[in-house]
Design an enzyme around this catalytic site. Sequence first.
Site, short mmCIF file in Angstrom:
data_model
loop_
_atom_site.label_atom_id
_atom_site.label_comp_id
_atom_site.label_asym_id
_atom_site.label_seq_id
_atom_site.Cartn_x
_atom_site.Cartn_y
_atom_site.Cartn_z
N ASP A 65 7.29 1.07 -5.96
CA ASP A 65 7.63 2.28 -5.94
C ASP A 65 7.77 2.70 -4.43
OD1 ASP A 65 5.03 2.43 -5.52
OD2 ASP A 65 4.53 4.12 -7.00
N HIS A 98 -5.63 4.29 -8.96
CA HIS A 98 -6.19 5.84 -8.52
C HIS A 98 -7.29 6.19 -9.23
CE1 HIS A 98 -2.20 6.72 -6.36
NE2 HIS A 98 -1.66 6.55 -7.41
N HIS A 108 2.16 4.93 -3.15
CA HIS A 108 0.95 5.89 -3.20
C HIS A 108 -0.49 5.28 -2.74
CE1 HIS A 108 3.87 7.47 -5.99
NE2 HIS A 108 3.93 8.37 -5.23
N ASP A 146 1.21 -0.32 -3.25
CA ASP A 146 2.32 0.84 -4.02
C ASP A 146 2.50 1.83 -2.93
OD1 ASP A 146 2.23 1.86 -7.02
OD2 ASP A 146 1.90 3.77 -5.64
ZN ZN Z 1 2.65 4.57 -6.98
#
Ligand code: ZN
Length: 342
Positions: free
Chosen positions: A283, A159, A196, A194
Amino acid sequence: MHVIHSPHHRGHDPQQFIVRGRFQRSNEQPERADRLLQAAQAAGLQPLEPEDFGPGPRAAIHTPEYLHFLATAWERWQALPQASDEVLPNVHPFPGQPFTYPDSLVGQAGYHLGDMACALGRHTWQAALWSAHCATHGARLLLQGERAAYALCRPPGHHAYADRANGFTYLNNAAIAAQVLRERHARVAILDIDVHHGNGTQGVFWRRRDVLTVSLHGDPHFCTPFFTGHAHERGEGDGLGFNLNIPLARGTGDAAYRQALAGALQQIRHYAPGALVVALGLDAHERDPYQALALSTAAFADLLGDIARLGLPTLLVQEGGYLSDDLGPNLRSALRGFLAAA
Ligand code: ZN
């Protein structure tokens, strides 16, 4: 195959994180790395601590102002009246509006810390820079001819933008590794699985075609980081067409995910990179605390097997995957699947 890990991660244990308006301890806790290291060793990987590669690799991705902020903010924060033990932002510049880089540390915190999931404590900087050294060391092993390596990076990195932390991440480990791999390879691909969206990685390489960025993730219509990760975000300028987002519906399971991955792998084959960095989040699992997608533990073996069959020098870089009894088994499954097919 080596697992590269550093004990420096332990000093980073953020206590403050906001979820739907409530403060709680961060989900990104030191125990994660302990469980992941055990699982990597159970899968047969050899542990290795990283060398100190100096400031060069991180400076190739992040801005001087941001690196100075990360290295000095905690000490400067302690000199403020009634300051908390962790640096947290409370003001932010508005996107698209003119602004001036602030002199005030409180302003700088608002500029460089993008959300309430990147508290900066006394040892955060040391943890982040050694996490980046783990990724750099892994990339260097590939340059020396190893087929694959696993960088157990904590804190994670995908991120983090060139000048902004968010979502538990400070330095973009996968981006730093890809840049190191560019020393030898004209084209490098980053595949982010991931749950996200890898918004920071997208941001770093947005205008570049020498690093293809591909991300599979929970659709931003329901899943953080919300503002990015849509299929229409494809890069700009020189980078147009070299960023691929594959948003997935809530609850996507093994078969649909593997089909989506096949499309991503086809794009990577077509790009013909010299090396691959996998931003390996765990995740997307059905019992991960984020509960966005619904992969089984066995699916990670299949997915990493598919990735290994690309036949590329491959660096696995740890991203998310949060505390549950499934975290270790998910990594073990992923690594075994990768090794069986590599
Ligand atoms: Zn994540």
